[in-house]
Design a protein around this motif. Structure first.
Motif, PDB file in Angstrom:
ATOM      1  N   LEU A 144      -3.926  13.258 -12.700  1.00  0.00           N
ATOM      2  CA  LEU A 144      -4.516  14.153 -11.702  1.00  0.00           C
ATOM      3  C   LEU A 144      -4.846  15.484 -12.364  1.00  0.00           C
ATOM      4  O   LEU A 144      -3.992  16.095 -13.025  1.00  0.00           O
ATOM      5  N   TYR A 145      -6.086  15.903 -12.185  1.00  0.00           N
ATOM      6  CA  TYR A 145      -6.560  17.187 -12.714  1.00  0.00           C
ATOM      7  C   TYR A 145      -6.709  18.159 -11.551  1.00  0.00           C
ATOM      8  O   TYR A 145      -7.448  17.885 -10.595  1.00  0.00           O
ATOM      9  N   ASP A 146      -5.995  19.274 -11.601  1.00  0.00           N
ATOM     10  CA  ASP A 146      -6.043  20.291 -10.556  1.00  0.00           C
ATOM     11  C   ASP A 146      -7.208  21.229 -10.840  1.00  0.00           C
ATOM     12  O   ASP A 146      -7.176  21.986 -11.816  1.00  0.00           O
ATOM     13  N   VAL A 147      -8.241  21.185 -10.002  1.00  0.00           N
ATOM     14  CA  VAL A 147      -9.429  21.992 -10.261  1.00  0.00           C
ATOM     15  C   VAL A 147      -9.159  23.472 -10.034  1.00  0.00           C
ATOM     16  O   VAL A 147      -9.917  24.327 -10.508  1.00  0.00           O
ATOM     17  N   ARG A 148      -8.089  23.799  -9.337  1.00  0.00           N
ATOM     18  CA  ARG A 148      -7.761  25.206  -9.069  1.00  0.00           C
ATOM     19  C   ARG A 148      -7.076  25.860 -10.251  1.00  0.00           C
ATOM     20  O   ARG A 148      -7.305  27.037 -10.533  1.00  0.00           O
ATOM     21  N   THR A 149      -6.232  25.111 -10.960  1.00  0.00           N
ATOM     22  CA  THR A 149      -5.451  25.688 -12.057  1.00  0.00           C
ATOM     23  C   THR A 149      -5.830  25.134 -13.426  1.00  0.00           C
ATOM     24  O   THR A 149      -5.452  25.713 -14.447  1.00  0.00           O
ATOM     25  N   GLY A 150      -6.545  23.998 -13.461  1.00  0.00           N
ATOM     26  CA  GLY A 150      -6.838  23.342 -14.730  1.00  0.00           C
ATOM     27  C   GLY A 150      -5.683  22.516 -15.259  1.00  0.00           C
ATOM     28  O   GLY A 150      -5.750  21.995 -16.374  1.00  0.00           O
ATOM     29  N   GLY A 151      -4.628  22.367 -14.459  1.00  0.00           N
ATOM     30  CA  GLY A 151      -3.475  21.602 -14.900  1.00  0.00           C
ATOM     31  C   GLY A 151      -3.690  20.105 -14.795  1.00  0.00           C
ATOM     32  O   GLY A 151      -4.495  19.624 -13.995  1.00  0.00           O
ATOM     33  N   LEU A 152      -2.955  19.355 -15.604  1.00  0.00           N
ATOM     34  CA  LEU A 152      -3.038  17.892 -15.626  1.00  0.00           C
ATOM     35  C   LEU A 152      -1.649  17.302 -15.428  1.00  0.00           C
ATOM     36  O   LEU A 152      -0.659  17.797 -15.978  1.00  0.00           O
ATOM     37  N   LEU A 155       0.848  -1.192   0.000  1.00  0.00           N
ATOM     38  CA  LEU A 155       0.000   0.000   0.000  1.00  0.00           C
ATOM     39  C   LEU A 155       0.880   1.238   0.000  1.00  0.00           C
ATOM     40  O   LEU A 155       1.786   1.372   0.830  1.00  0.00           O
ATOM     41  N   TRP A 156       0.582   2.164  -0.928  1.00  0.00           N
ATOM     42  CA  TRP A 156       1.361   3.382  -1.084  1.00  0.00           C
ATOM     43  C   TRP A 156       0.443   4.598  -1.104  1.00  0.00           C
ATOM     44  O   TRP A 156      -0.730   4.494  -1.457  1.00  0.00           O
ATOM     45  N   VAL A 157       1.026   5.775  -0.764  1.00  0.00           N
ATOM     46  CA  VAL A 157       0.310   7.049  -0.838  1.00  0.00           C
ATOM     47  C   VAL A 157       1.181   8.051  -1.588  1.00  0.00           C
ATOM     48  O   VAL A 157       2.382   8.180  -1.307  1.00  0.00           O
ATOM     49  N   LEU A 158       0.568   8.749  -2.551  1.00  0.00           N
ATOM     50  CA  LEU A 158       1.257   9.733  -3.383  1.00  0.00           C
ATOM     51  C   LEU A 158       0.653  11.112  -3.150  1.00  0.00           C
ATOM     52  O   LEU A 158      -0.571  11.274  -3.267  1.00  0.00           O
ATOM     53  N   PRO A 159       1.440  12.146  -2.825  1.00  0.00           N
ATOM     54  CA  PRO A 159       0.895  13.504  -2.685  1.00  0.00           C
ATOM     55  C   PRO A 159       0.414  14.035  -4.034  1.00  0.00           C
ATOM     56  O   PRO A 159       1.131  13.945  -5.037  1.00  0.00           O
ATOM     57  N   ALA A 160      -0.766  14.609  -4.079  1.00  0.00           N
ATOM     58  CA  ALA A 160      -1.333  15.080  -5.343  1.00  0.00           C
ATOM     59  C   ALA A 160      -0.579  16.273  -5.906  1.00  0.00           C
ATOM     60  O   ALA A 160      -0.522  16.470  -7.124  1.00  0.00           O
ATOM     61  N   ASP A 161      -0.003  17.106  -5.057  1.00  0.00           N
ATOM     62  CA  ASP A 161       0.700  18.300  -5.521  1.00  0.00           C
ATOM     63  C   ASP A 161       2.146  18.025  -5.888  1.00  0.00           C
ATOM     64  O   ASP A 161       2.894  18.947  -6.226  1.00  0.00           O
ATOM     65  N   GLY A 162       2.586  16.780  -5.831  1.00  0.00           N
ATOM     66  CA  GLY A 162       3.951  16.433  -6.177  1.00  0.00           C
ATOM     67  C   GLY A 162       4.698  15.866  -4.984  1.00  0.00           C
ATOM     68  O   GLY A 162       4.277  16.001  -3.840  1.00  0.00           O
ATOM     69  N   GLY A 163       5.805  15.232  -5.261  1.00  0.00           N
ATOM     70  CA  GLY A 163       6.578  14.605  -4.204  1.00  0.00           C
ATOM     71  C   GLY A 163       6.632  13.106  -4.379  1.00  0.00           C
ATOM     72  O   GLY A 163       5.930  12.522  -5.210  1.00  0.00           O
TER      73      GLY A 163
END
Length: 698
Positions: free
Chosen positions: A357-365, A81-89
């Motif tokens: 991952l789609y960033d709803v704040r910036t529209g970035g993918l 089991l792994w966890v990935l930060p959505a904003d990077g890392g």
């Protein structure tokens, strides 16, 4: 829109009134798609095993706040089991070993819930606090995870059965359990509880329970008393959403009304209002993406002949437009979080799903989880097949001889004249199932197309996902009758459109698809020159009766008693005339008439199709001098995920089709596959004998 589509369908099934309009448009679309496939470069020949590699990420889940992605990863036979930060890392490993098949987040994002067939574990997402057992699953209590509690910070809702005892009858419970294992009883009932909807205060608002052959919704008042508000009979679909809307009304997925499963709302006067259904008027609702903050439905997805998603509010609509522009023509599955959306991208040409991952704040993918597939059965690194060489799954539609409009798909090798291709008809199982758009499909189909076959997947009447009328239209005619006629007519229609060589047609399938295969090589031998039937019931009526006396009955009918469920489908095992008709039309009853080469496969632990039925049928064919081969995997059930077994199956399928339809020959067997086949073969027909295969024991 709906009335326009229905008019076009009517015109299509009444060609003597207006033969040119919608049917010609459908034919033109198919011809254009076929022309595009023929214009593509010819694909290289890829090794057999490359089509069977599996994903190293069997489960992925987005936290409600959208800031973390959890996933299971398989490596060297272990699942972690792994966890990935959505904003990077960098990702963090939380657990080194688990048998979980499903992962979910608690509402507050502090816990990950790992569900296996026997237990539900909680793991602290921050990496501290370890893991703990929340509840055992399965067992005599038939305990199962209903859902993550959408209102409590860290709790789940369980459904469980209290078995009958000498002192008390059977009871059913809905229970809230927190991460420390503390239980809160929400409701106990003498009737089987199916589901529930919560008020936003956390109290039960509605419960759904089984009453005879009906699913019935009741409003729960402050005292706990029930008041019936909706009754779903005749196998109508009715599934509530977890929370009431902002005015306290029940939201549900249902096909009550127009016959297509869509998003409905129950009004105070008892009427149902349609909030959304398929704009194409073709498919049932497949998935709903809910806002994690308040449970509001935001995206509705449909999978008919095309995969399509629709935003249910302006923001979701605009976000989907961005995603579809970035990934045109893809099957996009979306999970919604507060800051990010998790987007799973699939396509018939895409060997492994891709995650974004789609960033709803910036529209970035951002692309994530770009792992290679699992190593092959010998531990060697594996790679995904290149998309540019993979065949596309082309939708098609044809009219049955009684006028019903039917759907299906065809796969064609790129860069080849389709009229010269041998044609394989792949019949799906169930029969209450369907071939769906934009799915890679496990590798067998792509392997056959890569060997030079066109592959036809018909969604005959009785198939699901295309509306209630479609799924109920079989009227129990599952012998050598209307359903089989749909498959035969669809095959001949395709041949008449210049796809496939009419002198080189084979039929294959598993479960009901295997039964259809037996029907085809028995009753339509002029069309089907060879058959491969995996876990096939040689007598459909006998299997229906047998399953009804096993634990599989619960899995098939789910809540409604199996006899009632089958009766609604005109297959009542208690109806002597229906069973007599199916017995009389069974391949087993006509074994003497089966004169095509046939390969049978059976699982020794199959709980859906009794192995003794397959063995008895094979023995009867052998006694009659028929050209039959039989493989029995003693450890397999109704399906088989073992890599060696799957590759051996693919080898035998390609061998049979090559010898009788003329596609590419199979690659030679290695010692591992040869040993498996020698151990598993019970009868070797002429094709297997010519390949040097024989049972290791008589």
């Amino acid at each position: 829109m709906r009335s326009t589509i229905q008019l076009l369908r009517l015109l299509c099934v009444l060609p003597f009134l207006l033969p040119a309009l919608p049917c010609r448009a459908a034919d033109d679309a198919l011809h254009a798609a076929v022309a595009r496939e023929r214009a593509r470069p010819v694909a290289p020949h890829y090794p057999r095993a490359t089509f069977l590699v599996r994903s190293a990420t069997p489960a992925v889940a987005l936290s409600p706040d959208g800031r973390q992605v959890a996933y299971l990863r398989e490596q060297a036979g272990h699942r972690s089991l792994w966890v990935l930060p959505a904003d990077g890392g960098e990702p963090r490993r939380l657990l080194g070993g688990t048998d979980a098949r499903q992962i979910d987040w608690s509402q507050d994002g502090r816990w990950l819930l790992l569900a296996s067939p026997t237990q539900l574990f909680a793991v602290a997402a921050a990496g501290q606090g370890g893991s703990r057992l929340v509840a055992p699953l399965g067992g005599r209590e038939q305990r199962e995870l209903l859902r993550i509690d959408p209102l409590q910070p860290a709790a789940v809702l369980l459904r469980e059965r209290v078995p009958a005892s000498l002192d008390a009858p059977e009871r059913w419970r809905l229970v809230r359990v927190d991460m420390q294992g503390h239980r809160t009883l929400l409701r106990e009932d003498a009737r089987q509880l199916v589901d529930a909807t919560l008020e936003r205060s956390g109290r039960l608002a509605f419960v759904e329970r089984v009453e005879g052959a009906a699913l019935v919704f009741h409003r729960v008042d402050a005292s706990g008393s029930l008041h019936e508000v909706l009754r779903c009979t005749g196998l109508h679909r009715c599934a509530p959403l977890p929370l009431v809307d902002t005015r306290g009304r029940l939201l549900l997925r249902s096909d009550l009304g127009d016959g297509f499963d869509g998003l409905r709302r129950l009004e105070p006067d008892g009427t149902l209002t349609t909030l959304h259904d398929d704009p194409r008027g073709e498919a049932d609702l497949d998935t709903l993406a809910l806002d994690p903050a308040d449970g509001t439905p935001r995206i509705a997805s449909y999978r008919g002949t095309v995969a399509a998603s629709h935003g249910l509010d302006a923001a979701a609509h605009d976000a989907l437009a961005t995603l579809e522009a970035r990934y045109p023509g893809r099957n996009l599955e979306v999970a919604i979080g507060a800051t990010h959306w998790l987007v799973q991208e699939q396509a018939s040409t895409l060997h492994g799903a891709r995650w974004h991952l789609y960033d709803v704040r910036t529209g970035g993918l951002r692309d994530i989880l770009a792992f290679a597939p699992l190593a092959d059965r010998d531990g060697r690194p594996a790679q995904w097949l290149p998309e540019a060489a993979m065949p596309r799954k082309l939708p098609l539609a044809w009219n049955a001889s009684d006028g019903m409009r039917l759907h299906g798909f065809v796969w064609l090798p790129p860069g080849v004249d389709p009229a010269r291709l041998p044609l394989v008809v792949l019949v799906h199982g169930g029969p209450w199932n369907a071939s769906r758009p934009d799915e890679f499909g496990g590798g067998f189909v792509q392997a056959l197309v890569n060997r030079g076959y066109a592959v036809f997947e018909p969604n005959f009447r009785g198939s699901t996902g295309l509306g209630r009328r479609y799924s109920m239209a079989a009227q129990g005619d599952f012998g050598n009758g209307r359903v089989q006629q749909d498959i035969v007519e669809g095959t001949r229609w395709l041949l008449g459109r210049g796809i496939g060589d009419a002198d080189r047609v084979g039929i294959i399938g598993a479960s009901f698809g295997g039964y259809s295969t037996l029907l085809g090589v028995t009753f339509q031998p002029q069309l089907f020159k060879v058959g491969v039937a995996m876990v096939p019931p040689p007598d459909f009526a006998w299997v229906l009766d047998w399953v009804g006396r096993t634990t599989e009955a619960l899995a098939l009918a789910r809540y409604i008693p199996l006899d009632s469920w089958l009766a609604a489908l005109s297959l009542d095992p208690r109806d002597a005339a229906t069973m007599a008709r199916l017995h009389a039309q069974a391949p087993l009853a006509h074994a003497r008439e089966m004169n095509r080469p046939l390969l049978l496969y059976a699982g020794g632990e199959d709980r859906r199709v009794a192995i003794r039925g397959v063995l008895g049928y094979a023995a009867r064919l052998k006694q009659l001098g028929k050209d039959v081969s039989l493989l029995v995997d003693a450890d397999a059930g109704h399906s088989n995920a073992d890599p060696v077994a799957r590759e051996a199956q693919l080898y035998l399928i390609v061998l049979m089709l090559h010898r009788h339809l003329g596609g590419a020959a199979p690659e030679p067997l290695d010692p591992v596959l040869r040993e498996y086949l020698a151990r598993s073969l019970r009868i070797a027909g002429s094709d297997l004998q010519a390949a040097g295969l024989a049972p290791s024991r008589p």
